[in-house]
Design a protein around this motif. Structure first.
Motif, PDB file in Angstrom:
ATOM      1  N   ALA A 150       0.934  -1.759   0.141  1.00  0.00           N
ATOM      2  CA  ALA A 150       0.601   0.192  -0.129  1.00  0.00           C
ATOM      3  C   ALA A 150       0.696   1.470  -0.159  1.00  0.00           C
ATOM      4  N   SER A 151       1.569   1.461   0.010  1.00  0.00           N
ATOM      5  CA  SER A 151       3.055   2.598   0.564  1.00  0.00           C
ATOM      6  C   SER A 151       3.741   1.709  -0.633  1.00  0.00           C
ATOM      7  N   SER A 152       3.697   1.218  -2.089  1.00  0.00           N
ATOM      8  CA  SER A 152       4.446   1.514  -3.330  1.00  0.00           C
ATOM      9  C   SER A 152       3.462   2.852  -3.713  1.00  0.00           C
ATOM     10  N   THR A 153       5.443   3.276  -4.466  1.00  0.00           N
ATOM     11  CA  THR A 153       5.096   4.559  -5.931  1.00  0.00           C
ATOM     12  C   THR A 153       5.049   3.925  -6.788  1.00  0.00           C
ATOM     13  N   ARG A 154       5.211   2.387  -7.140  1.00  0.00           N
ATOM     14  CA  ARG A 154       5.727   1.901  -8.246  1.00  0.00           C
ATOM     15  C   ARG A 154       3.931   1.917  -9.224  1.00  0.00           C
ATOM     16  N   ILE A 155       3.583   2.609  -9.312  1.00  0.00           N
ATOM     17  CA  ILE A 155       2.498   2.744 -10.243  1.00  0.00           C
ATOM     18  C   ILE A 155       1.932   3.699 -10.718  1.00  0.00           C
ATOM     19  N   LEU A 156       1.863   3.036 -12.759  1.00  0.00           N
ATOM     20  CA  LEU A 156       2.001   3.419 -13.645  1.00  0.00           C
ATOM     21  C   LEU A 156       1.235   3.456 -14.376  1.00  0.00           C
ATOM     22  N   TRP A 157       0.790   4.771 -14.847  1.00  0.00           N
ATOM     23  CA  TRP A 157      -0.821   4.865 -15.617  1.00  0.00           C
ATOM     24  C   TRP A 157      -0.408   4.462 -16.962  1.00  0.00           C
ATOM     25  N   ASN A 158      -1.268   3.984 -17.415  1.00  0.00           N
ATOM     26  CA  ASN A 158      -1.388   3.146 -18.940  1.00  0.00           C
ATOM     27  C   ASN A 158      -1.500   3.745 -19.891  1.00  0.00           C
ATOM     28  N   LEU A 159      -0.854   4.633 -20.715  1.00  0.00           N
ATOM     29  CA  LEU A 159      -0.828   5.554 -21.365  1.00  0.00           C
ATOM     30  C   LEU A 159      -1.139   5.214 -22.837  1.00  0.00           C
ATOM     31  N   ALA A 160      -0.773   3.734 -22.539  1.00  0.00           N
ATOM     32  CA  ALA A 160      -0.474   2.545 -24.167  1.00  0.00           C
ATOM     33  C   ALA A 160      -2.110   2.589 -24.382  1.00  0.00           C
ATOM     34  N   GLU A 161      -2.879   2.557 -23.244  1.00  0.00           N
ATOM     35  CA  GLU A 161      -4.182   1.860 -23.723  1.00  0.00           C
ATOM     36  C   GLU A 161      -5.195   2.703 -23.909  1.00  0.00           C
ATOM     37  N   ASP A 162      -5.429   2.797 -24.943  1.00  0.00           N
ATOM     38  CA  ASP A 162      -6.647   4.470 -25.477  1.00  0.00           C
ATOM     39  C   ASP A 162      -7.373   4.520 -24.818  1.00  0.00           C
ATOM     40  N   GLY A 163      -8.145   3.627 -23.774  1.00  0.00           N
ATOM     41  CA  GLY A 163      -9.617   3.783 -22.563  1.00  0.00           C
ATOM     42  C   GLY A 163      -8.545   5.181 -21.783  1.00  0.00           C
ATOM     43  N   ALA A 164      -7.299   4.831 -21.274  1.00  0.00           N
ATOM     44  CA  ALA A 164      -6.664   5.445 -19.977  1.00  0.00           C
ATOM     45  C   ALA A 164      -6.118   6.862 -20.257  1.00  0.00           C
ATOM     46  N   CYS A 165      -5.224   6.565 -21.620  1.00  0.00           N
ATOM     47  CA  CYS A 165      -4.878   7.985 -22.563  1.00  0.00           C
ATOM     48  C   CYS A 165      -6.125   8.961 -22.700  1.00  0.00           C
ATOM     49  N   ALA A 166      -7.901   8.776 -23.131  1.00  0.00           N
ATOM     50  CA  ALA A 166      -8.728   9.499 -23.317  1.00  0.00           C
ATOM     51  C   ALA A 166      -9.011  10.017 -21.848  1.00  0.00           C
ATOM     52  N   TYR A 167      -9.487   9.181 -20.931  1.00  0.00           N
ATOM     53  CA  TYR A 167      -9.869   9.913 -19.745  1.00  0.00           C
ATOM     54  C   TYR A 167      -8.612  10.262 -19.094  1.00  0.00           C
ATOM     55  N   LEU A 168      -7.196  10.363 -19.219  1.00  0.00           N
ATOM     56  CA  LEU A 168      -6.133  10.858 -18.572  1.00  0.00           C
ATOM     57  C   LEU A 168      -5.922  12.123 -19.143  1.00  0.00           C
ATOM     58  N   THR A 169      -6.040  11.891 -20.526  1.00  0.00           N
ATOM     59  CA  THR A 169      -6.343  13.729 -21.393  1.00  0.00           C
ATOM     60  C   THR A 169      -7.406  14.914 -20.866  1.00  0.00           C
ATOM     61  N   LYS A 170      -8.952  14.176 -20.448  1.00  0.00           N
ATOM     62  CA  LYS A 170      -9.844  14.857 -19.733  1.00  0.00           C
ATOM     63  C   LYS A 170     -10.148  15.145 -19.097  1.00  0.00           C
ATOM     64  N   TYR A 171      -9.444  14.466 -18.007  1.00  0.00           N
ATOM     65  CA  TYR A 171      -8.691  14.326 -15.789  1.00  0.00           C
ATOM     66  C   TYR A 171      -8.067  16.028 -15.946  1.00  0.00           C
ATOM     67  N   ILE A 172      -7.269  15.844 -16.941  1.00  0.00           N
ATOM     68  CA  ILE A 172      -6.168  17.248 -16.999  1.00  0.00           C
ATOM     69  C   ILE A 172      -5.913  17.983 -17.820  1.00  0.00           C
ATOM     70  N   SER A 173      -6.734  17.852 -18.538  1.00  0.00           N
ATOM     71  CA  SER A 173      -7.717  19.207 -19.753  1.00  0.00           C
ATOM     72  C   SER A 173      -8.332  19.707 -18.675  1.00  0.00           C
ATOM     73  N   ASP A 174      -9.512  18.854 -18.230  1.00  0.00           N
ATOM     74  CA  ASP A 174     -10.807  19.658 -17.491  1.00  0.00           C
ATOM     75  C   ASP A 174      -9.629  20.647 -16.377  1.00  0.00           C
ATOM     76  N   SER A 175      -8.872  19.802 -15.329  1.00  0.00           N
ATOM     77  CA  SER A 175      -7.773  20.888 -13.969  1.00  0.00           C
ATOM     78  C   SER A 175      -7.681  22.401 -15.050  1.00  0.00           C
ATOM     79  N   LEU A 176      -6.949  22.116 -15.943  1.00  0.00           N
ATOM     80  CA  LEU A 176      -5.765  23.111 -16.976  1.00  0.00           C
ATOM     81  C   LEU A 176      -7.240  23.807 -16.624  1.00  0.00           C
ATOM     82  N   LYS A 177      -8.460  23.980 -17.101  1.00  0.00           N
ATOM     83  CA  LYS A 177      -9.905  24.654 -17.377  1.00  0.00           C
ATOM     84  C   LYS A 177      -9.992  25.770 -16.119  1.00  0.00           C
TER      85      LYS A 177
END
Length: 596
Positions: A550-577
């Protein structure tokens, strides 16, 4: 006399050896630690002397077992030997005379190895005493421990060390007049001809790229492909010719596509190679996928090879180096998936008549091999490891390659040519190249909106007129408890410290003519974060190397997965706005190669 008798008691030599080892280890660690900080030269010298004394003590221990009466001479001799070995190593390895972590690691690796051997011999010499078994056990333990300590910092970077020993940062150039920096028609023609013959390959010349499909090398089996003529696409900007070449593999459903651009005003080209499976089944195995294999038909006589170190948070970041023997093949790679950590992926080969600047566009584990032999300039550029098949409809690409060609003789022209091309053609149009940013919130998870507003209010309008943006670094988001990295994956404003959101601050700054630079690190997650919860519901969205920790920081968001890439793009874009961000700053504090 009692002290002398204790010191001369050979039954206690194992104890003195242990003490000497502890002192030596501490002093050498301290010396190494201080050596990394040249701001305190007296301590560097002090620890050098201390380490020398301890190393001399080891020689003294060994020598006293043979000839008791020559202790002073043995001490002084060993001290001198230590100093000569240490500074000799640093002089040979660190030829430039400035801070170099590789030189330090290598020097101490050699010294630790020498000491381990001496210690082993000492214990074996004492093994005839009543402590024979104890001495042999200690000898084995100490030898293994010291050899491990010696090898640990060096083995992972042995290849890198070898390269650094073949480089120098003693680089100087002759100045060039502005007229000599202008791109000539001959340079344009040389680059254009090579681009059309080797990049826009149609089966009749030699391709600039190569790969294996089902074990067959593309360049040797071009008859297995049906080529189509190069197509001219609408140029997005003046002075740019955009071309595309396609080919179909007769034995499978794999198609080849080369997308290239030629920049007339800069005698520069860039291109990317794509492979796609258009068949109904899995493709044959594809391997050895090189974006650039060799620069044929271009002879670089009397070459000089220049490259720049990357940034690994050291004093010698971005140092420009000249490779001593460019005719010998030199291999450069990214470090653990970080593309600009060890070296920047840009290389300048300057010959007597011709110069070539190579750029590699690949935000992952790239590999480049460079050598100039005879009438062929050998460049090899690829993703370092690739072997696999393509699913139906799946497409992969090579690293992007850019080549700028200039009249040789002075590498300054190549540096300027490449730099001007990047600023004028690679940057988006109307993008300012230099900005003045003011740091008002560095790594912090305690500061409040009111404190930051107070900071902004302190600065005079005259001062702020020289500043373009203010920068808020890590720690503004939810989840930061003991450290800024505790909240990675929670890209929502901490409501307790920023009750009206970051937008309140960015609006206040905008009224003073400042934009907001805001820090994100979207790829790395921590357990329990917002993105982690999404990944739990969509297992393909993240790669967790230690799911039970539970204390591990070795977790990577999988941008090679289309759904994961689309989700993160929207998530960060909304934050920027939401936060009114003008400049998005992305960090990457993780080594991704093990995930890939």
């Amino acid at each position: 006399m009692k002290l002398k008798s204790i010191l001369q008691n050979r039954k206690l030599y194992w104890f003195w050896a242990l003490v000497l080892s502890a002192v030596l280890g501490y002093s050498m660690y301290s010396f190494r630690y201080e050596y990394l900080d040249w701001s305190n030269l007296p301590l560097v010298g002090f620890y050098a002397v201390l380490s020398g004394g301890c190393f001399a003590g080891a020689f003294l221990l060994l020598w006293s077992l043979v000839r008791e009466r020559r202790k002073p001479l043995a001490f002084l001799g060993a001290f001198a030997v230590f100093q000569i070995v240490l500074w000799g190593l640093l002089t040979v390895i660190n030829v430039d005379g400035h801070y170099n972590r590789r030189a330090v690691d290598t020097a101490f690796a050699v010294l630790f190895t020498l000491y381990a051997v001496i210690l082993l011999l000492t214990f074996l010499r004492l093994s005839g005493s009543v402590y024979r078994l104890l001495n042999r056990v200690l000898a084995a333990v100490f030898c293994i421990a010291f050899l491990t300590a010696a090898a640990y910092p060096v083995i992972p970077s042995a290849e890198d060390l070898y390269r650094m020993m073949n480089m120098t940062s003693h680089v100087s150039f002759s100045p060039l007049a502005a007229s000599a920096l202008q791109v000539t028609e001959d340079e344009k023609n040389t680059a254009r001809t090579w681009f059309e013959e080797h990049v826009l390959f149609n089966g009749s010349s030699t391709p600039a790229f190569d790969f294996r499909i089902d074990g067959d090398l593309f360049s040797e089996h071009t008859a297995d492909w049906d080529f189509t003529a190069a197509k001219v696409n609408a140029a997005p900007r003046s002075g740019v010719t955009e071309r595309a070449v396609t080919a179909a593999h007769k034995k499978s459903g794999v198609t080849l596509r080369v997308m290239g651009k030629f920049y007339e005003d800069y005698a520069t080209m860039e291109y990317t190679v794509y492979l796609k499976n258009t068949g109904a089944g899995n493709s044959p195995v594809i391997s050895d996928f090189y974006a650039l294999t060799a620069v044929k038909d271009l002879s670089v006589e009397e070459p000089a090879l220049y490259c720049s170190g990357g940034s690994h948070n050291a004093a010698d970041d971005f140092t420009l180096y000249r490779v001593r023997n460019p005719k010998k093949a030199h291999v450069f790679t990214a470090t653990d998936g970080r593309p600009s950590d060890a070296y920047l992926p840009y290389f300048n080969v300057c010959g007597k008549e011709l110069g070539i600047v190579l750029g590699i566009g690949w935000t992952g584990q790239w590999k480049a091999t460079l050598a100039c032999k005879g009438d062929e300039t050998q460049f090899g550029v690829c993703q370092q490891t690739l072997e696999g098949y393509l699913d139906p409809g799946e497409e992969i690409r090579s690293p992007l390659v850019s080549l700028s060609m200039y009249a040789g003789g002075n590498p300054v022209k190549g540096f300027n040519l490449f730099r001007n091309w990047v600023l004028d053609r690679v940057y988006p149009e109307n993008t300012p190249h230099m900005l003045n940013n003011m740091d008002v919130l560095f790594v912090s998870h305690t500061r409040t909106a009111q404190e930051i507003k107070n900071d902004i209010g302190v600065y005079s309008d005259e001062l702020l007129s020289h500043v373009d943006n203010f920068w808020m670094d890590a720690g503004w988001y939810d989840g930061c408890v003991d450290d800024w990295s505790d909240g990675n994956g929670n890209w929502k404003t901490n409501a307790e410290r920023f009750p009206k959101g970051i937008k309140e601050i960015s609006d206040i700054a905008a009224a003073k003519g400042l934009g907001l630079v805001l820090w994100y690190e979207p790829e790395r997650l921590v357990h329990g974060s917002a993105l982690y919860q999404v990944g739990q519901e969509n297992p393909r969205y993240m790669i967790d190397l230690d799911p039970s920790d539970a204390s591990s920081t070795r977790i990577l968001w999988n941008l090679a997965e289309d759904g994961a890439c689309a989700y993160l793009t929207k998530y960060i874009s909304d934050s920027l706005k939401e936060n009114g961000v003008k400049i998005y700053r992305q960090d990457f504090n993780i080594e991704p190669l093990e995930f890939w």
